[in-house]
Design an enzyme around this catalytic site. Structure first.
Site, mmCIF file in Angstrom:
data_model
loop_
_atom_site.group_PDB
_atom_site.id
_atom_site.type_symbol
_atom_site.label_atom_id
_atom_site.label_comp_id
_atom_site.label_asym_id
_atom_site.label_seq_id
_atom_site.Cartn_x
_atom_site.Cartn_y
_atom_site.Cartn_z
ATOM 1 N N ALA A 153 -8.943 -32.419 -15.550
ATOM 2 C CA ALA A 153 -8.640 -31.501 -16.647
ATOM 3 C C ALA A 153 -7.402 -32.030 -17.357
ATOM 4 O O ALA A 153 -6.472 -32.516 -16.706
ATOM 5 C CB ALA A 153 -8.385 -30.108 -16.092
ATOM 6 N N LYS A 154 -7.400 -31.949 -18.675
ATOM 7 C CA LYS A 154 -6.227 -32.417 -19.430
ATOM 8 C C LYS A 154 -5.243 -31.258 -19.550
ATOM 9 O O LYS A 154 -5.116 -30.622 -20.596
ATOM 10 C CB LYS A 154 -6.678 -32.916 -20.808
ATOM 11 C CG LYS A 154 -6.406 -34.414 -20.986
ATOM 12 C CD LYS A 154 -6.909 -34.931 -22.275
ATOM 13 C CE LYS A 154 -5.809 -35.515 -23.138
ATOM 14 N NZ LYS A 154 -5.019 -36.573 -22.522
#
Ligand code: PMP
Length: 302
Positions: A153-154
């Protein structure tokens, strides 16, 4: 500078002057790094401004939100349409696009947010790591344990580790850091994936402790289309002694050659390496001079 008095940004349903796109200091995101973002590029193609792989970037944004329990009220299609409109309102065709989903509500608790805010900003940005071959150093900071915040996940908070790793490398006179995973294998850079070449084949870290970059996937597809074998496998920094070349990939960095990793230098001129060739293929693809034959065939659903 990222904006001027003429710049327009999208914030929560409105197109506003970028300088007025602000949030309060009691925002939950500011205190806890509880936000997610994307890094996307648009290119000037023969068909006008085209956002490269918009759908994949906005699907990843949705995945990132979901993995930290941050609601996102906009669909992939809406986010794409808004991004084109932000580009148009700023008269930009070649630009970097930064969507940010954050929790602006004053909230000092550690409870997941029940609503979110969405910013989409654009600016002109040259290759993030420049054009010169990079002198990398193995960082004393490792990638976070993948059993903590989902690593694919960013998430904004992840980038504290990237900031300190990159700054530490620069403090020792290098251009950028190369981070290991918690088992001592090479993972990636603070904001880009890493590949090395040996005997005409490519090697890169597998999923697990890396952000599976959209540029990384594109490069793997382009390499396979060119008949080059790509291995996604764990490797140690010592194994780089057997490499003939290396490069990094990312939306912001695009494809950038590596001159050395600590005392290991790669002497083949970058243009004569696989990375050099793929860098040209990548540029032709994103600027619409070629279309992908795409090695990854998606079987139709039955
Ligand atoms: N790794 C990290 C940690 C990154 O921040 C990025 C940039 N998003 C990448 C790899 C490259 O990803 P992409 O090719 O999707 O931009």
């Amino acid at each position: 500078m990222y904006y001027s008095s003429n710049t327009v940004a999208f914030l929560d349903g409105e197109f506003v002057p970028a300088g007025q796109a602000t949030c309060g200091v009691y925002a939950q995101s500011l205190h806890y790094g509880y936000a997610v973002f994307e890094g996307i590029r648009a290119y000037n193609t023969p068909a006008g401004a085209r956002i490269f792989k918009a759908e994949q970037h906005y699907e990843r944004l949705h995945y990132s939100c979901k993995s930290i329990g941050l609601p996102l009220e906009y669909s992939v299609e809406e986010l794409t349409r808004i991004s084109y409109e932000v580009l148009e309102r700023n008269h930009l065709t070649d630009a970097y696009i930064r969507p940010l989903v954050f929790a602006a509500t004053p909230n000092m608790s550690l409870k997941a947010a029940t609503s979110s805010n969405v910013l989409i900003a654009v600016w002109e940005w040259g290759k993030y790591l420049g054009d010169q071959l990079l002198r990398l150093t193995v960082s004393p900071y490792e990638r976070p344990n993948p059993k903590a915040v989902p690593i694919e996940a960013k998430v904004a908070g992840h980038y504290v580790n990237s900031i300190i790793a990159s700054s530490e490398a620069k403090g020792r006179g290098y251009d950028e850091a190369l981070l290991l995973d918690m088992n001592g294998y090479v993972a990636e850079g603070p904001g880009a994936n890493f590949f090395f070449e040996r005997n005409g084949e490519l090697f890169t870290a597998p999923a697990g402790s890396i952000l599976r970059g959209i540029t990384r996937n594109t490069i793997i597809d382009l390499a396979r289309e060119a008949g080059i074998m790509v291995h996604e496998k764990f490797f140690t920094p010592e194994e780089l002694r057997t490499a003939s070349a290396a490069f990094m990939t990312g939306t912001a960095a695009e494809v950038i050659g590596v001159a050395s990793v600590d005392d290991i230098s790669f002497d083949t001129p970058f243009q004569q390496t696989i990375g050099g060739m793929l860098s040209s293929h990548y540029h032709a693809l994103v600027t619409g001079q070629t279309v992908a034959r795409t090695a990854r065939v998606v079987e139709p659903q039955r």
